[in-house]
Each structure stands twice: as C-alpha cells, then as structure tokens.
Design a protein around this motif. Sequence first.
Motif, PDB file in Angstrom:
ATOM      1  N   VAL A 155     -37.088  29.814  27.689  1.00 23.88           N
ATOM      2  CA  VAL A 155     -37.582  29.705  28.899  1.00 23.88           C
ATOM      3  C   VAL A 155     -38.017  30.877  29.380  1.00 23.88           C
ATOM      4  N   LYS A 156     -37.738  32.137  28.816  1.00 22.99           N
ATOM      5  CA  LYS A 156     -38.314  33.284  29.254  1.00 22.99           C
ATOM      6  C   LYS A 156     -39.790  33.537  28.689  1.00 22.99           C
ATOM      7  N   VAL A 157     -40.121  32.803  27.578  1.00 15.20           N
ATOM      8  CA  VAL A 157     -41.425  32.692  27.088  1.00 15.20           C
ATOM      9  C   VAL A 157     -42.353  31.735  28.305  1.00 15.20           C
ATOM     10  N   MET A 158     -41.643  30.712  28.405  1.00 12.69           N
ATOM     11  CA  MET A 158     -42.171  29.802  29.472  1.00 12.69           C
ATOM     12  C   MET A 158     -42.733  30.880  30.751  1.00 12.69           C
ATOM     13  N   ASN A 159     -41.342  31.421  31.227  1.00 12.96           N
ATOM     14  CA  ASN A 159     -41.709  32.232  32.388  1.00 12.96           C
ATOM     15  C   ASN A 159     -42.775  32.835  32.228  1.00 12.96           C
ATOM     16  N   LYS A 160     -42.803  33.707  31.308  1.00  7.93           N
ATOM     17  CA  LYS A 160     -43.835  34.738  30.947  1.00  7.93           C
ATOM     18  C   LYS A 160     -45.224  34.195  30.911  1.00  7.93           C
ATOM     19  N   LEU A 161     -45.397  32.848  30.555  1.00  6.19           N
ATOM     20  CA  LEU A 161     -46.812  32.054  30.652  1.00  6.19           C
ATOM     21  C   LEU A 161     -46.923  31.424  32.098  1.00  6.19           C
ATOM     22  N   GLY A 162     -46.091  31.639  33.050  1.00  6.49           N
ATOM     23  CA  GLY A 162     -46.101  31.361  34.526  1.00  6.49           C
ATOM     24  C   GLY A 162     -45.661  29.866  34.432  1.00  6.49           C
ATOM     25  N   ILE A 163     -44.623  29.418  33.710  1.00  6.04           N
ATOM     26  CA  ILE A 163     -44.043  28.115  33.933  1.00  6.04           C
ATOM     27  C   ILE A 163     -42.752  28.159  34.172  1.00  6.04           C
ATOM     28  N   GLU A 164     -42.364  27.804  35.158  1.00  6.68           N
ATOM     29  CA  GLU A 164     -40.956  27.537  35.512  1.00  6.68           C
ATOM     30  C   GLU A 164     -40.368  26.296  35.367  1.00  6.68           C
ATOM     31  N   PRO A 165     -39.657  25.979  34.121  1.00  2.14           N
ATOM     32  CA  PRO A 165     -39.597  24.713  33.856  1.00  2.14           C
ATOM     33  C   PRO A 165     -38.199  24.053  34.516  1.00  2.14           C
ATOM     34  N   ALA A 166     -38.290  22.548  34.570  1.00  2.00           N
ATOM     35  CA  ALA A 166     -36.750  22.094  35.123  1.00  2.00           C
ATOM     36  C   ALA A 166     -36.044  22.041  33.788  1.00  2.00           C
ATOM     37  N   VAL A 167     -34.899  22.593  33.892  1.00  2.00           N
ATOM     38  CA  VAL A 167     -34.144  22.479  32.533  1.00  2.00           C
ATOM     39  C   VAL A 167     -33.130  21.349  32.345  1.00  2.00           C
ATOM     40  N   ILE A 168     -33.234  20.550  31.618  1.00  3.86           N
ATOM     41  CA  ILE A 168     -32.288  19.225  31.326  1.00  3.86           C
ATOM     42  C   ILE A 168     -31.201  19.548  30.562  1.00  3.86           C
ATOM     43  N   TYR A 169     -30.029  19.668  31.022  1.00  2.00           N
ATOM     44  CA  TYR A 169     -28.841  20.191  30.310  1.00  2.00           C
ATOM     45  C   TYR A 169     -28.151  18.744  29.922  1.00  2.00           C
ATOM     46  N   GLY A 170     -27.744  18.704  28.664  1.00  2.50           N
ATOM     47  CA  GLY A 170     -26.977  17.778  28.013  1.00  2.50           C
ATOM     48  C   GLY A 170     -26.758  17.749  26.678  1.00  2.50           C
ATOM     49  N   CYS A 171     -26.147  16.613  26.024  1.00  2.00           N
ATOM     50  CA  CYS A 171     -26.051  16.619  24.641  1.00  2.00           C
ATOM     51  C   CYS A 171     -26.853  15.455  24.254  1.00  2.00           C
ATOM     52  N   CYS A 172     -27.909  15.962  23.194  1.00  2.00           N
ATOM     53  CA  CYS A 172     -28.767  14.919  22.773  1.00  2.00           C
ATOM     54  C   CYS A 172     -27.909  14.034  21.914  1.00  2.00           C
ATOM     55  N   GLY A 173     -26.788  14.188  21.516  1.00  2.00           N
ATOM     56  CA  GLY A 173     -26.092  13.123  20.535  1.00  2.00           C
ATOM     57  C   GLY A 173     -26.254  12.868  19.277  1.00  2.00           C
ATOM     58  N   HIS A 174     -27.196  13.992  18.700  1.00  2.00           N
ATOM     59  CA  HIS A 174     -27.490  13.910  17.316  1.00  2.00           C
ATOM     60  C   HIS A 174     -26.344  13.541  16.431  1.00  2.00           C
ATOM     61  N   ASP A 175     -25.317  14.492  16.500  1.00  2.00           N
ATOM     62  CA  ASP A 175     -24.125  14.566  15.612  1.00  2.00           C
ATOM     63  C   ASP A 175     -23.646  13.197  15.591  1.00  2.00           C
ATOM     64  N   LEU A 176     -23.246  12.777  16.830  1.00  2.00           N
ATOM     65  CA  LEU A 176     -22.548  11.537  16.796  1.00  2.00           C
ATOM     66  C   LEU A 176     -23.212  10.425  16.062  1.00  2.00           C
ATOM     67  N   GLY A 208     -20.263   8.083  15.276  1.00  2.00           N
ATOM     68  CA  GLY A 208     -19.521   8.048  16.537  1.00  2.00           C
ATOM     69  C   GLY A 208     -20.570   7.287  17.512  1.00  2.00           C
ATOM     70  N   LEU A 209     -21.029   5.944  16.897  1.00  2.00           N
ATOM     71  CA  LEU A 209     -22.119   5.207  17.615  1.00  2.00           C
ATOM     72  C   LEU A 209     -21.419   4.817  18.846  1.00  2.00           C
ATOM     73  N   ASP A 210     -20.227   4.325  19.027  1.00  2.00           N
ATOM     74  CA  ASP A 210     -19.689   3.754  20.433  1.00  2.00           C
ATOM     75  C   ASP A 210     -19.984   5.038  21.471  1.00  2.00           C
ATOM     76  N   GLU A 211     -19.609   6.264  20.995  1.00  2.00           N
ATOM     77  CA  GLU A 211     -19.553   7.145  22.196  1.00  2.00           C
ATOM     78  C   GLU A 211     -21.167   7.570  22.429  1.00  2.00           C
ATOM     79  N   PHE A 212     -21.799   7.497  21.372  1.00  2.00           N
ATOM     80  CA  PHE A 212     -23.223   7.747  21.346  1.00  2.00           C
ATOM     81  C   PHE A 212     -23.977   6.906  22.251  1.00  2.00           C
ATOM     82  N   GLU A 213     -23.710   5.626  22.344  1.00  2.00           N
ATOM     83  CA  GLU A 213     -24.186   4.780  23.509  1.00  2.00           C
ATOM     84  C   GLU A 213     -24.246   5.184  24.944  1.00  2.00           C
ATOM     85  N   THR A 214     -23.002   5.992  25.209  1.00  2.00           N
ATOM     86  CA  THR A 214     -22.931   6.354  26.608  1.00  2.00           C
ATOM     87  C   THR A 214     -24.006   7.620  26.869  1.00  2.00           C
TER      88      THR A 214
END
Lengths: 644, 843
Positions: free
Chosen positions: A105-126, A131-137
């Motif tokens: 994000v600092k690199v993006m800021n330096k390039l003049g971009i202020e991104p929207a940050v989407i927080y969350g878990c991508c669920g890769h490990d599940l 953990g496919l049932d949990e992954f559905e959520t």
Amino acid sequence: MLACEVTEGVADCTSCKLCFSTCPSELKLEEIIRYRRYLHEPKGSHRDLFRLAGKLAAQTEISGWIKDVKTNPNSEIAYFPGCGPVFDVLLMRDTNYSGAAQAAVKVMNKLGIEPAVIYGCCGHDLYYSGGLDEFETIKEKMQKKLEGKKIVVGCAECYQMLKNVYGADVQHFSEFLQEKCPDLPSLDAETTFHDPCRLGRYNQLYDPPRSILEKASHFSEMEHAKEEAQCCGISSWLNCNKESRELREERIREALRTGADILVTSCTKCGIHLDCIYHEKTYDGDPPTLQIMDLQEFAGYALGVYDPESTEKSFVIEKAGSMRPPGFDVPLDPERHFTDEIFENTFQCTLCKTCTERCPYDMEMYRIVKESRKDLVGLGHFIEGHQVMRDTVLQSGNIYGEERPEIGYKKKNPEYAVFVGCVGTYREQETAEKIMKLLEKLGVSFSRVDEVCCGGVFPDVGFDASTEHAQQNIEAIKKTGAKKLLCTCPKCYRTFKDDPRYRDLGMDVFHVIEILSKVDFSPMTDKKITYHDPCDLGRHSGIYEDPRKILKSIAPNFVEMPRNKELAACCGAGGGVRGAYGVKSVQIARNRVTEADETADILLTECFSCLHNFKNAKKRKQDLEIYSLSEFIYDNMVDDHESS
Amino acid sequence: MIGVFLCDCGTNIAGNTDMEYLKEELSKEDDLIVHESIFLCSQLGQDLIKETIEKEKLDRVVICSCSPKHHGDIFKECIGEKMNPYLWEMANIREQCSWATENKNEATQKALALIKGAIEASRTLQEIGQAKVPVIKDVMVIGGGIAGMHAAIEIADKGFHVYLVEQNPNIGGNMCKLDRTFPTDDCSMCTISPILNETAMHKNIDVLTMTDVEDVSGHPGEYTVTTRSRPRYVDFTACTGCGDCAQTDLVMETPTLSEPLWLDRIKIHEDLCNGCGACAKLCAKQNDPPALTQKEKGAISDYDTRKCVGCWVCVEKCPKKAVEIINVCPIVVPSEFNLGLGFRKAIYVPDSQAVPLKYLRDPETCLQLNGTMECQGCTTICKAKAPCQEAEEVRQLRVGAIVVATGYEQYDLSGTEYNLEHPNVITGLELERLISPSGPTLGELKRPSDGKIPQRVVFVQCAGSRDRRYAEYCSKICCMYATKNARLVKADHPEIDVTICYIDLRAAGRGYEEYYDQAREMGIKYIRGNVSEILADGDELLVRTENTLLNEPLLLEADLVVLSTALVPSRGTKHLIETIPLVPGKDGFIAPVHVKIAPVDTATTGIFIAGTAEAPKPIQECITDAGAVASRIATFLKDDQLTVDLVTSHINPDICIKCGECNEICNYDAIDTEGENYEVVDVACHACGMCTTVCPTNAIELRYYSDIQLEKAVDGILEKDKDSVIAYCCSQCGYNAADLAGTAKMRYSPEVKIVRVPCSGRVTIPQMLYPFTRGAKGVMIGACLEGQCHYIDGNIKEKDKVALAKQVLDLMGIGGEKLELFNISSAEGAKFVESAERMVSRC
C-alpha cells in the motif's frame, strides 16, 4: 467408531502441482485431495491453529489492520492484503509478515494511488485442507466484497483464490507494478526468486516478478525455477514434518548457492515456511542466514517507502466488536461438495505411479486414488462398465463372461504353477500359447492352473474383489503341487504378491520375465529395439534390470526411450481408464507409441494391457513393430539357443 | 459399546437432576448402554460397572457422579479390574453441576452436556501402559522440629535411612523454647529431651544442622536434593560442648540487651597485683598495639579490651596469678534462640540444652572471622582445638521420599496497632522464654524495659489472627497456650493481675475445657473483646478494648502485654514452596492433597507434610501427623520399584523436526535430545503437557489429555448446549476451586462448563479458539495463583498465550474479553464463582 483416524497420505500432499506435468491424464490430483480432505478432515500442524483461525474468520469480520497508509474506500483500485497479523501474532516468533501488505500500500501511495483495502480471509487454507463447509461462508462473503472491483493482490494463495475460485478481476502486485512503475531504482542486492506454486504452476505467472527483481537488483535464477521450482514443503498448514523440513532446508541451500543475500518470494506461506528454520531453538548458524522477503516488501524497499529491517510491526489491532460466531455444526455430507470434476479426476487416473516419482514427498498417490474410488463407489458414483465387469467376473469367473476353455499344459510335480490371467486365456491366446511353448522349450517344469480372474482390477476401480475367487485360485494353485507361482500377466503377478486376499497363498510369486532373465540368449535381431516398462513391473514392482539384461543380449541395438524406467510414460490402459475413457486412453498410448517410433523400429513390452493399447494406438503411417518380449523371443529363437 | 453409569448419590445428584430424562436422552444413542445406581461408589454400584463391562463387552466407560478428585481412584481401580484403567471418563455432575446450580432443569441440561462431553472424549482414549521406576529407600525429612524429629524416628525405626535437615544449629524447633505445655503443664524440655537425644543418636538418622535445601529434582522414588550446609567454624566432632570458650561474667539487669557489647576478656585482681608490669611488657612484645599498658612502675596495667586478641600471655605469665579470664570471647549479642531476649557470645550454643551440644562461631560477629583482629581467644583456650576454618558444604542426596516439616513462625506485627515496638509488648513465645528456667531470666518473670516483675499482665488474643488485614484464619493454639501461660504466671505470682482479652475462647480438645475452667478459678480474668490499640505511657501500657458482654469500652492498664500472635508459615516453609512444586493454600501453608482423607500427602507424589508446615496445630497433632507420614512412607517405599502410569508425553520420531521447542519449555528436563531422535524420559515427565503447546509439527502429544480428547470433550458439551462458556480448569487449582464452590453449594451460571486439563499451561491457543468456531459464548481458563503453579510456571506461560489469542479475537471482531485466564487457588471456591459469573456477564 472409537479412533479418529486420518487417511494416510491425505495430509501430505502440498498440492504443489509438480506432478501435473508428468501425469499422462493431466489430472488435477489436488482436486481429489481436496475432496478427500473434506471427507477425512486432517488436523493441521501447529495444533491446527491456523485452520482454526480460518474457521473463525469464516464466521467473523476481520477488521482493518494495516498501519500508517493512505486508503480510500471509494477508490477504483482495491488491494487485498491477506492475513499477515494472524501469523505474526500466533506464531509467537516476533515476525512482521504483515509488512508485505503495508509495503504494497505504501508503494501504491508513492505512485499516487490510495486504494480501497478489502480486509478478509481468502479462505485458501480451508479450501485446500477440507474445511469446505466453512469455506462456503467465506466464499459468499468474499464474492460480495470483491464484486465490481479491480483488485491488486500480493499473496500467491490469495491470488489463486480470488482469480480462479471467486473469478474476481485480479491483478498480481508484480503485474500491477510492472504496469504502473516500469522504472524501478536498483538496489545493490543479490536476489533470487522462489516461485510459489499458486503463482507459478497454478497461474503461469513467472515473468512479472522476475522483471521487477531484474530491474531492481542483481538477480540470479535457482537451479529449480519456474515450472520446476521445488515446493516450500507445506500447504495450508498441513503436515509439517521431518521431510518437509528437509525440503525447506534444501530450498534454502539452493537459494544460497545462487549467491543471493535475499530470497524473494510472493507468498506469505512460502516465506513463513522457508523462514522457519531460522527460528528453531536449535538453529546453529547452518544453513547460513538468508534474508527472506516478500516481493511487495522488496518493492517497497527499492522505492524507499518501506524498511524491511525495521522492528516496528506493520499492523495494529484494535478491539472492533463483540460478535458471537454462530458456530459450525453442519454434518458431513459427501454429496455437498462432490462435483463431476472430482469424479473425472478420480476415474481418469491410470494408477501408473508416475506422479510419485515427481512428488516432493514420494507420495503414492495411486493408493489415495484407489481409496477415493472406493469411497465414491460407496456413495454410488462409479463407471457403469466397471460394475458390469465386476458382475461378469462374479458370474463367469473371467472378465469376458466366457466359458472357460480346456486348460492344457498339465504336469505332475511341477516346479511352477503358471497363472496366465484373463487376457492371455481369453483374448491373447496365441501370445499365451507361445509363452507356454517358450517355457517348455527352456525346460521349465510347470503346470497351468485352472484359474478364475485374480480380481486385481477391482480394487483399482473402487470395487471389492471376490474373496471366494481368491480362495478358488489358491486351491487350484496348490492342487498343481507346485511350490512357486509363475505369472505371465504383470497385473496378476502384483495381485498375488500384494493383495491381502492372497495372504494365505504361502509361496513365492514370479513373473515370466524374472525366469527369462536367468537364460543366456544370443542376439536375435539387428534392428533398433526399445522397451516400454509396464507400470506393474516397473514402478510398482521395481523390475527394471531383468528385461534389460534379456534385451541387451538379444538385441545389440537396444536403445532407451527418452522416458524410461522410473520415468517411463504410461500406456494409458491401467486403472480401468481404457474401458471408461477410451479416447483418452488411446491418446495417452499414442504419445508413447510416437516416442517409441521416434526412438526405434521395434517396441517390446511385457504386459498384455500395454501391448493391446499400443497396438490400438499405432497409426498406420507409423511402421513401428510392437510385440511382447517373450513372444518376440519365442518367434526369433533358433533351437540351439536353448540352454541352462 | 460405551457404558454410561449415572450415580444418584442419594439425593445429592438425583435431588437436583432429572435422572429419568438423562437416561431417556442418552438411551437415544445406539452405542450407549445406560445404567443408574443410587450410590455408584458402593460395592453394589461397582459390581454393576464390572458386570456390565463383561456382559456388554464395553470399549469405554463413562462415570457420571462426583468429582474425580473425590472417587476417581475408586472407579479407576474398579474399572481397571476389567479393562485398561484409562479407557474411561468421568463427568462431574455433583460438585460442578447439581450442587452448583440453582434450578433443577438447568442442572439437568448442564449434566447432559457434561456427560456428552465425557462420552465424546472417552471415544478418543487409548490404552495407557505402565513403567517400573527404581525406588531409593532413603528418606529426607526437612525440618527438625517436633514433627520432623518424630517422623524421622518413626521412619528410621521402620528400617529406612533418614537425612534430617535442619537450618538451625540445633534440632528441636520451637518446642524447645516452650516452658511448659498445655493441658498437662509438663515441662516442655523434659518431654522433648529424650526425643532430641534419640534423633541425634539413631543409627538410621543423619542429622544435618545448619543446612538449607536448595533444589529438589527427579521424580517420585528417585529425588535428588541439593543441600547447602553453612560452616560452624568449630570442628563438629572435636567440640565436647564444655563451654570453656563461652564463659562469661555478664549478668543482665533486664532481659533485653540494648546494644551489642564488647566485654573485657580479663580482670586484674588489684589485691594480688604487685604492679610489676610483666603483663604489659609481654603483651607489648607479642601484640601490636598491646592491650595492656603500664603508665608507671608499680601501677596496675591499663587494659583495652578492643586491642586484646586473647593470647592469654598475661594470664599465664603473671607471677602473682592476678590476671583472670572472665570472657574468652568478648562479643555479646542478643540471643536468636531467646527471640532477642538474653544474650549469646560470638561462639555459642543456642541453648545450654541444645542438641547437638556443639559450639559454633557466628561469622558476622566473631572478631577473627569477620576480620576485625587476629583474635585467638577461643582457639587457644579450647583444649580440643575445635575452633577452625570451614567452608560451606554442598551435597546431592538421593532419596525416595521427602517429608516437609518446616514449621511456623510468628506473624511480624511491627508497625501495627499492637505497638510491638514497645519493650513491654512481647509475643507469647517471648513470654515462654521469660518464664522458662533455661531462659535469659532463669525463669524469673521480669519485664524487658526495666527487669521489674510486672503487676498487671494482659494477654491479647487473636493478635493478627482472624483478621483480614493480617491472617484470616484462626491460629488454633493461642487460646490454650495463653491460658497456660496465664496460669503459670498466676501460680508463681498470685498477686499479679492477669487478664486475657479474647474474641472467642476455643477450648476444644481433651482436657482443654477443664483446664480453662481451672484458670478462671485461679482468678484469671477473661474479657470478651478484641483489642483495638495498645498505647504506651512510659514503661506502662494502656490496652484499649471493649467488654462486649457488658457492652462497655475499656482501657486496661498493664505493665506487660503478651500478644498471642498469629502463626504463619516459616521462612523455610515458604522457601520450599518455591523450591519444590508444593501447592500452598490460601493461608500460605502447604496444602494437603485432601484436607480430610489425605491430610499428610501433598500434590506431589512422594512428598509428604507433617506438623505446622501444613497449618497451625498443637504438639499432639504434630506427633499424629508424623506417625501418619511414617506410615505413608513405609507404604510408598515398601517395594523396590514404583509403578508409574505412562500418562506422559511421547514424541513421534517420524514427524519431529528437532527444533528444540519442547526441550526449551520443559521444566523437568524430560526431553532427551542427545540420541538420534528426541525422546521423552517417562519418569522425569510430569505430564503437564506444556511441550504440546509449542511443538510446530504436532509430533509431541500427551497420552492422556491429548488434543483430540479435549477437543471432543468440548464438542460433546457444545453439541448439547451451545450457550456455554468452556472453562479449562487445571486439575491442581481451578478444578478444585470449582469443586469447592460446589461443595459449599455456591451457585453459578450453568453456562460455565468445565473441561479438566492437567495444567493451565497445557491449553494451546487452538484450544482457546476452537470453542468459538463451534459457537461457544466464551472461554475461561482456571489456573493456579501466580508463583504457585504445580508445574512451576505453566500459568505464567499461559498468560502470554492468552494475550495473543485475545488479539486474534479482537482482530476478528469477536472481542478479546470473551477469553480470560483467572488465577484461582484450590481453596478459593468463592473466587471461582466470581470469575465464572464475571465471564458469563461479558459473553
């Protein structure tokens, strides 16, 4: 009921996809593994800690944590940071894996971009660890969050998930940087790059990270790079062990051999696992220290907006709420996550075991496929032809449903009982006849068995084989009075050796080729001859040298195909694939025939199935001759060649 | 099949639990066989269990009854007759359910959840084997007071060799200081003297005086104790105890020494001296500077004791024999044995009747040892040539069992309303010295300030006892010993006005009430009232109190005030609590494993307690303890090998990456890292499970309390009731505190459901997070008080892990407050309830 067991091997697979390039059926074996992990959920290393964190994340909302950056929720460009703080907090190692996201994000800021940050878990490990049932959520939540956004991702796992599982509009940070910042200042640093499987073999994203490193540092390639890049050893926090540690150490040493000071990678998990050795309480300076850095950190470092040496953490956690996770207690339902893709990947495997040779853990994937087929059959998912074949054998005692012919070659007090198998008895009678005659000619004392189908193919396709038939065969074999069993079919041979139904056989089992290898033959042809290792003799039984000893004596012009012995390509017939997926099976055989055709004039092998499939696959314009090795010997043997 | 056995416990469980409902619900599961018994622990109940195991070929057993701390062993033995004794679980539906829950319906639902947890956990259990450990047949008794000595003799008489370790120069402890003892008024020294001698002479007892215990390592049956003995600076064997070295002419006017003294060593008899000056010449010849100088011929030499090194040349050479030794050692300091009253020399025995009667030199005050001068006083006078240079001696003693008998001391009430700073305010033990014939006043009651016989003596009871500011408990012996001392004073001096101010008079014991009655008849005044203040008026004192029976405030005038000071654990006792994993009670004394049924066993197998290290108690109880301990030890050490259940950790060598984490966290050096693979040393492993929390590969696992066992226990509970706060309670404190709360019928929310763990330090972060993923409301951990972890520091390490898990809960929006660690001692039932309620209110 009482023990909680995890199916052997299911946790080992790192889904690194190294096997993909050698698989004759080009199977996504990781899909089989994913499904099996759903059925038999394994525990993760670190006491399952990170999978549990994933399960929590599935039921909650991760709050914002990147420190000291400028963001704009309305920005067109979004950034997905992954879950660095979870690792930094829970690994108890005083690390700053969160720095990668902050740097991005600092690199993006330096390039003049202020991104929207989407927080969350991508669920890769599940997703990859069952953990496919949990992954559905998670999936539901993620798709909502990602909708309509152009998202930059720095972590290989998140990239794979966002791009291929959620179908989001994703750009990897390296591509983004290439596009927005073509000129990077160069650091006086020696670097090398570890390709994360999720970025490389999964998405063929090999060059953008390299272009950044080439611009910004002195970059050297490791011995195993790109498609050949070795695995970091662990996926989805499953099964850290001695072998994985060896893999990780070897990968570090490989990086050190390039002379690099910094090993750059683009996957938080690769970074954590490679870094782990340096955090061991017993670390004694060997392997020497190597700085392991995320590509995003490296970019931030090069652009002077991020200090990888800083001891300050890149995340800040504030109390963000007081919600109560509803708790998952969805009962296991095998149908819920069953797909056609899983079915096809499972049943298109020829069980040729080539993948084992490629697997960093030497996993015997074919066993898992067999188990998986058994489970699927149990759930009512099977190839109809296989069931018909099973019923036929149960009724008639052979796979062709034919009346058993009169079996000849009976002898009293023989040394060997000879078991020919269904193909030799009912289809390739001529070849079988020649083998019998050859054995007689060589003075082998034997008597043929009044046999029924050995049943070896059924466990391969998910069905139980008949124990009555096994008992019948054992009695018939013993009735000959022989003390040793000799098989002409490699599959029967393996079945008698390994199938628990034949545990009570109580005698040594041989394949014809082992007998022939003890005979001294004279040269029989000047033509260029090559040999195809059938998987049942080769990779499954380790018989490589016996046929070659024979070949070298009968054919001075014996040549190996490029892929031979352990690496021999598959004929495409095994594992019930010929019957179920004929086109695919012939295509695989065709590849092998072409390889043989380009190598030699004559292709020999010693398996009825291989022989049959190769003959079917051979194109008319190919003038390759294809024979069984023993048949070839019989046909070309001059009387005075017999001896010993 | 799993056999589930429900115990009614009369009405204890069935009175507040719907047993029919439980049976009905549990019977719905196909693989459960459910039985109910009115008293499962009875022979009938046990027979039912054994018969069912056989008849139904049970794989596992679940006992739903009282706390495993209560009848766990009974059931273990019973089940062990028919199957491996670790294939069963216990659901505590009495202490932690029926007794702790107000509403019967809620109690029933909670019981169902607890039982389901036990059933699910039981499915994961594996058979556990045993190992044989060699047993050392030597015993160490720490503390040479009456309890320690008696225990040592009893154990030694049974044929075991005993090391009796005493930190003081002499054995006998506080009892040696007593004048007489209640309720018989027999002379304390006369009672203890034969015991002192028997201890010292016993062929099976090695007495190690002036010795401290520094470290205890090893395991039951094979402990290694490191001891450090301070030097006496007088050869122990050579010293005959004749006392020549300590002779003195000092007679004290008052019982207290205002400051240390440096006395004259010699006296020149003027009537004999002819002023020849030989002494001064010889002194000057031998010593520089000389102690004797002669101003002029014919004059008696001047003597400066601070220059005298005790060469005694003057004594030997005086032609007129005019020079006499009056103090071989010139240094006089207050006597520790007499609690600061009276005096001793720098070379001394604590008491004239001390055993062993061997002199020692105090390196702090001895002029030679502290480097003041090259003093030769005692070294030249001693015929046995006993004074010597010695060094500390460190020993490593191997013993099979240990007895802790480290006793009590008096609460230090300095700086309180009791005005202990006033010389005429003394403690009960000081009074004992003042009336003891061997004491500083030779048994003459003289008050410290001026040595006068006091005319008005006031005894102040419960000075520090039964007082939340000081010691909350009753010190048990004070009512009787104050009465005894009052009687002794009155008997010797009927004219003295003796008053006892008390809160309650506790005279329970054989002959006690009669003894107290006699005291009243003797004219001793008992005033029922707590003393609030002691004021000084010069040497006189004013005691502010109240006669609560007459409801009138009082200000009593007194010449001497005797405080019946609270008894607290001795420094030695406190030191051992830190050195050995002993569990202290809330009162600071060492807690027995069970106050009623295992009163001399500690939580650590092979370590026992006797006497006032456990709690304040009279001498006869100390003797009873000592006998009980000896009996327990004889049982414990009777075989050549101990059988140890392998509930320990073990390592899967196929997975282990030898990262060293387990070795780092283990407090018992139980991981052998030397060989090809890491291995757990079973006899050293205490099965606390801390190693399992740090292993990255899951290679190390406890055989009992495994991850899956605890996970399934949680699963079972949450399956029946998601609205639960999972309380992981350490089996040393948290679990016991909950039991105690239940026993006291303290109610708390049924949402709190306990999962027992060996040590709070065994709870991994995943175990903290897991219940949340299954929908639990919160997670609490019941750990020992800080510094009192049974496994040294599991609770401290756990605190760090909890802090990390809280961060993750905060990050995920759940809130870190839903996870909390509470430090609760096993004696703090009320604190458990308070913690549980606090947790429920925030979840």
